[in-house]
Design a protein around this motif. Sequence first.
Motif, short mmCIF file in Angstrom:
data_model
loop_
_atom_site.label_atom_id
_atom_site.label_comp_id
_atom_site.label_asym_id
_atom_site.label_seq_id
_atom_site.Cartn_x
_atom_site.Cartn_y
_atom_site.Cartn_z
N HIS A 366 0.54 -1.38 0.32
CA HIS A 366 0.03 0.22 -0.32
C HIS A 366 0.68 1.30 -0.06
O HIS A 366 0.49 2.45 0.29
CB HIS A 366 -0.91 -0.27 1.53
N ARG A 367 2.07 1.08 -0.61
CA ARG A 367 2.93 1.95 -0.52
C ARG A 367 3.75 2.12 -1.92
O ARG A 367 3.55 1.24 -2.82
CB ARG A 367 3.94 2.17 0.53
N GLY A 419 5.02 10.20 4.26
CA GLY A 419 6.45 9.03 3.65
C GLY A 419 7.66 9.64 5.19
O GLY A 419 6.90 9.67 5.44
N ALA A 436 9.24 6.66 -0.44
CA ALA A 436 8.26 5.89 0.46
C ALA A 436 6.84 6.72 0.53
O ALA A 436 6.69 7.43 1.66
CB ALA A 436 8.56 5.21 0.89
N PRO A 438 2.71 7.01 1.08
CA PRO A 438 1.52 6.22 1.22
C PRO A 438 0.39 6.30 0.42
O PRO A 438 0.04 6.81 -0.79
CB PRO A 438 0.43 6.32 2.90
N ASN A 439 -0.05 4.54 -0.70
CA ASN A 439 -1.00 4.72 -1.82
C ASN A 439 -2.41 4.48 -1.08
O ASN A 439 -2.91 3.39 -0.44
CB ASN A 439 -0.34 3.72 -2.18
#
Length: 440
Positions: A366-367, A419, A436, A438-439
Amino acid sequence: MKRRHDAIAYAVSGIAILAFAVVLVFALWRLLETESEMRRNEGDNMLWAISQAQTATLLLDASLARRASGLEENTEVERRYNVLLSRLNLLSQGPQARYMADLGFAEPLAEDARAVRNLEDVILGKGSGAEEPPTEVHSVLGELERDLGRAANESMVAHWDRTGARLDRQREAILQVIVSILAILALGVFLSVTMLRALAQKERMRRTLAREQEVAEIYRSFVALVSHQFRTPLAVIDSSMQRLQRQGDSLSREDIQERARRARTEAQGLARLVDTTLDAIRLEGGGIAVEAQDCDIAQLLERVRERQLGVTPERSITLSIADEVPPYIRTDPLLVEQVLGNLLSNAVKYSPDSETVGLSVRAEDHRILFSVTDRGIGIPQDEQDRLFSRFFRATTAAGTRGAGIGLSISHQLAGELGGDLRFESRSGLGSTFTLALPNL
């Protein structure tokens, strides 16, 4: 003033500790005293002894009556008589004698005992009239029984008086112990708060000292930055302008353009240093706001790549997007481009011209992970923990222009975006920096 405050604090703590010890010792002493007093039961024992003597008197009188009626053997009368003498002897010796004297019955009981012994022959049936209980024996035993009864009553009254007084003392002692325990708790809370405050003050002082050391280090680094990174382009610009001023008429058009280009390049570098420093100041003061929106990942990376190629068109920069990466990510595109642009600029700056720099993205847990990879000078292992510190530059970066602010800003911006920024590096082999996000 601080020494006086410390001296007062130590004095108050010392007094509190001393009071804590005194109250604790006092509470223990009162508990031991109460426990010892609860074991004192001589009044109960004396009441039992007097009652036994009174009972022995009544039984002897009854045995004499039964013997006179022929219902009792003389041996039983003798046994009853000996039991009575043993009870009277017990009351006339040692602590029992002192107790009876305190009650005021020592002399009456002694006289009664002598009167009984004077009638021993009659009681044992050795004298005249042994068949019937003489009136004199019955009278003497009756008087002894009455005196013993009054003594028992006085003993019971004295016992209850002592018991009441003892209970009052025990209640007082328990109250004192309760108050002492409350005082101990209060002193314990006071000492705990004092210790916690001292620890908190020590921690604040440690943080203040660390902050001062950090500020001092930042100041030294900034002075070094100004003295070198700012002065060098200014010196180049000044030298070029002096040369144009002195030899402008004799220089060719190409020479003038070259010197102007060098001056312009140094001015642009100086402007970038100023902008980077201002970005750091704005970020520290919370002057940067995150404005999230749906961003096309491919277009975002292409803009970062094209912008860097515009500065270094001779360099090779590859772009790679993994299959699992979604087409869009919700984030602030300007801040992401600033972070990736800084990472890409560093990768180009600190790697040989012949080496290719990679810009890639992949999805994981989920990133969205944006990575910049180079095969440059790398970062020494013992310096990696300081890499994101402001104005820090690795020893391998000596001789390459830089302010030591870009990575610090990128690390802070990554946090603002929700991130983090991480890296892997080996000195002489290159580095990989990964942003990195977050998605969502």
